[in-house]
Write a protein that holds these residues in place. Structure first.
Motif, PDB file in Angstrom:
ATOM      1  N   SER A  23       5.505  27.558  -2.351  1.00 26.19           N
ATOM      2  CA  SER A  23       4.100  27.693  -2.704  1.00 26.19           C
ATOM      3  C   SER A  23       3.328  26.407  -2.407  1.00 26.19           C
ATOM      4  N   ARG A  24       2.289  26.520  -1.594  1.00 29.54           N
ATOM      5  CA  ARG A  24       1.437  25.357  -1.293  1.00 29.54           C
ATOM      6  C   ARG A  24       0.791  24.845  -2.576  1.00 29.54           C
ATOM      7  N   TYR A  25       0.359  25.743  -3.446  1.00 26.91           N
ATOM      8  CA  TYR A  25      -0.254  25.358  -4.711  1.00 26.91           C
ATOM      9  C   TYR A  25       0.707  24.500  -5.540  1.00 26.91           C
ATOM     10  N   TYR A  26       1.945  24.923  -5.643  1.00 27.67           N
ATOM     11  CA  TYR A  26       2.949  24.175  -6.405  1.00 27.67           C
ATOM     12  C   TYR A  26       3.151  22.777  -5.806  1.00 27.67           C
ATOM     13  N   ARG A  27       3.246  22.699  -4.480  1.00 27.82           N
ATOM     14  CA  ARG A  27       3.423  21.396  -3.820  1.00 27.82           C
ATOM     15  C   ARG A  27       2.224  20.490  -4.064  1.00 27.82           C
ATOM     16  N   LEU A  28       1.015  21.060  -4.033  1.00 30.66           N
ATOM     17  CA  LEU A  28      -0.181  20.256  -4.274  1.00 30.66           C
ATOM     18  C   LEU A  28      -0.236  19.724  -5.704  1.00 30.66           C
ATOM     19  N   ILE A  29       0.214  20.531  -6.653  1.00 29.33           N
ATOM     20  CA  ILE A  29       0.274  20.065  -8.047  1.00 29.33           C
ATOM     21  C   ILE A  29       1.220  18.872  -8.151  1.00 29.33           C
ATOM     22  N   LYS A  30       2.394  18.990  -7.542  1.00 28.08           N
ATOM     23  CA  LYS A  30       3.366  17.894  -7.576  1.00 28.08           C
ATOM     24  C   LYS A  30       2.813  16.655  -6.872  1.00 28.08           C
ATOM     25  N   GLU A  31       2.160  16.857  -5.727  1.00 27.37           N
ATOM     26  CA  GLU A  31       1.557  15.734  -5.000  1.00 27.37           C
ATOM     27  C   GLU A  31       0.510  15.049  -5.879  1.00 27.37           C
ATOM     28  N   MET A  58       0.853  -1.174   0.000  1.00 25.26           N
ATOM     29  CA  MET A  58       0.000   0.000   0.000  1.00 25.26           C
ATOM     30  C   MET A  58       0.893   1.229   0.000  1.00 25.26           C
ATOM     31  N   VAL A  59       0.559   2.177  -0.822  1.00 20.83           N
ATOM     32  CA  VAL A  59       1.368   3.377  -0.962  1.00 20.83           C
ATOM     33  C   VAL A  59       0.533   4.600  -0.610  1.00 20.83           C
ATOM     34  N   TYR A  60       1.168   5.532   0.058  1.00 18.73           N
ATOM     35  CA  TYR A  60       0.546   6.810   0.393  1.00 18.73           C
ATOM     36  C   TYR A  60       1.473   7.911  -0.098  1.00 18.73           C
ATOM     37  N   VAL A  61       0.929   8.873  -0.790  1.00 19.95           N
ATOM     38  CA  VAL A  61       1.708  10.026  -1.241  1.00 19.95           C
ATOM     39  C   VAL A  61       1.174  11.245  -0.521  1.00 19.95           C
ATOM     40  N   GLY A  62       2.067  12.030   0.065  1.00 18.61           N
ATOM     41  CA  GLY A  62       1.647  13.235   0.755  1.00 18.61           C
ATOM     42  C   GLY A  62       2.723  14.285   0.684  1.00 18.61           C
ATOM     43  N   ASP A  63       2.327  15.514   0.968  1.00 14.89           N
ATOM     44  CA  ASP A  63       3.322  16.585   0.992  1.00 14.89           C
ATOM     45  C   ASP A  63       3.309  17.211   2.375  1.00 14.89           C
ATOM     46  N   THR A  64       4.381  17.848   2.721  1.00 17.18           N
ATOM     47  CA  THR A  64       4.460  18.556   3.988  1.00 17.18           C
ATOM     48  C   THR A  64       5.428  19.720   3.852  1.00 17.18           C
ATOM     49  N   SER A  65       5.110  20.793   4.545  1.00 16.01           N
ATOM     50  CA  SER A  65       6.040  21.922   4.563  1.00 16.01           C
ATOM     51  C   SER A  65       6.957  21.818   5.778  1.00 16.01           C
ATOM     52  N   ARG A  66       6.652  20.854   6.638  1.00 14.42           N
ATOM     53  CA  ARG A  66       7.480  20.624   7.837  1.00 14.42           C
ATOM     54  C   ARG A  66       8.590  19.632   7.522  1.00 14.42           C
ATOM     55  N   SER A  67       9.403  19.348   8.502  1.00 15.36           N
ATOM     56  CA  SER A  67      10.478  18.381   8.274  1.00 15.36           C
ATOM     57  C   SER A  67       9.885  16.979   8.130  1.00 15.36           C
ATOM     58  N   LEU A  68      10.561  16.147   7.362  1.00 19.69           N
ATOM     59  CA  LEU A  68      10.122  14.773   7.173  1.00 19.69           C
ATOM     60  C   LEU A  68      10.093  14.031   8.509  1.00 19.69           C
ATOM     61  N   LYS A  69      11.073  14.297   9.348  1.00 15.89           N
ATOM     62  CA  LYS A  69      11.139  13.651  10.657  1.00 15.89           C
ATOM     63  C   LYS A  69       9.885  13.963  11.479  1.00 15.89           C
ATOM     64  N   GLU A  70       9.483  15.221  11.478  1.00 15.21           N
ATOM     65  CA  GLU A  70       8.293  15.635  12.223  1.00 15.21           C
ATOM     66  C   GLU A  70       7.038  14.957  11.670  1.00 15.21           C
ATOM     67  N   ARG A  71       6.898  14.929  10.352  1.00 16.18           N
ATOM     68  CA  ARG A  71       5.716  14.322   9.726  1.00 16.18           C
ATOM     69  C   ARG A  71       5.686  12.822   9.976  1.00 16.18           C
ATOM     70  N   ALA A  72       6.838  12.166   9.912  1.00 13.04           N
ATOM     71  CA  ALA A  72       6.905  10.731  10.160  1.00 13.04           C
ATOM     72  C   ALA A  72       6.482  10.409  11.590  1.00 13.04           C
ATOM     73  N   LYS A  73       6.922  11.223  12.545  1.00 14.23           N
ATOM     74  CA  LYS A  73       6.531  11.009  13.943  1.00 14.23           C
ATOM     75  C   LYS A  73       5.022  11.139  14.118  1.00 14.23           C
ATOM     76  N   GLU A  74       4.407  12.058  13.379  1.00 18.07           N
ATOM     77  CA  GLU A  74       2.949  12.204  13.445  1.00 18.07           C
ATOM     78  C   GLU A  74       2.259  10.939  12.942  1.00 18.07           C
ATOM     79  N   HIS A  75       2.728  10.398  11.825  1.00 14.30           N
ATOM     80  CA  HIS A  75       2.144   9.165  11.298  1.00 14.30           C
ATOM     81  C   HIS A  75       2.346   8.012  12.273  1.00 14.30           C
ATOM     82  N   LEU A 123      -7.183  21.497  -4.657  1.00  9.99           N
ATOM     83  CA  LEU A 123      -6.646  22.483  -5.602  1.00  9.99           C
ATOM     84  C   LEU A 123      -7.693  23.549  -5.948  1.00  9.99           C
ATOM     85  N   ARG A 124      -8.929  23.126  -6.123  1.00 11.43           N
ATOM     86  CA  ARG A 124      -9.991  24.085  -6.443  1.00 11.43           C
ATOM     87  C   ARG A 124     -10.178  25.104  -5.333  1.00 11.43           C
ATOM     88  N   GLU A 125     -10.008  24.677  -4.081  1.00  8.83           N
ATOM     89  CA  GLU A 125     -10.147  25.588  -2.951  1.00  8.83           C
ATOM     90  C   GLU A 125      -9.099  26.696  -2.982  1.00  8.83           C
TER      91      GLU A 125
END
Length: 92
Positions: A56-64, A1-18, A88-90
């Motif tokens: 840019s959050r918009y740019y990151r969301l496009i890439k995600e 199972m694969v999950y794709v996500g973006d974060t503006s925080r550090s990867l370490k911080e996001r991984a700890k949240e998961h 993206l529409r929001e």
């Protein structure tokens, strides 16, 4: 199972949240998956697909969105439950 996500925080911080979501059995897709039959938190692994230095959050969301399409990680094939087109529409 694969999950794709973006974060503006550090990867370490996001991984700890998961990891906390799984450990505390929070009502989230990642927790439900890794606390389901045949899985455990030790099965979780993180792989960086790309590092984007654009603020840019918009740019990151496009890439995600591009990665979600490429790896077909939208539910029910993956753990991504939010419709990225709605997100993206929001912003527009």
């Amino acid at each position: 199972m694969v999950y794709v996500g973006d974060t503006s925080r550090s990867l370490k911080e996001r991984a700890k949240e998961h990891e906390a979501d799984v450990r505390l059995r929070r009502d989230k897709p990642i927790s439900e998956h890794f606390n389901g039959a045949g899985h455990g938190g030790q099965d979780m692994d993180i792989l960086v697909l790309t590092r984007i230095r654009h603020s840019s959050r918009y740019y990151r969301l496009i890439k995600e969105f591009e990665f979600i399409k490429k790896f077909e990680t939208q539910s029910p094939n993956g753990l991504k439950t939010k419709n990225q087109l709605d997100v993206l529409r929001e912003l527009i």
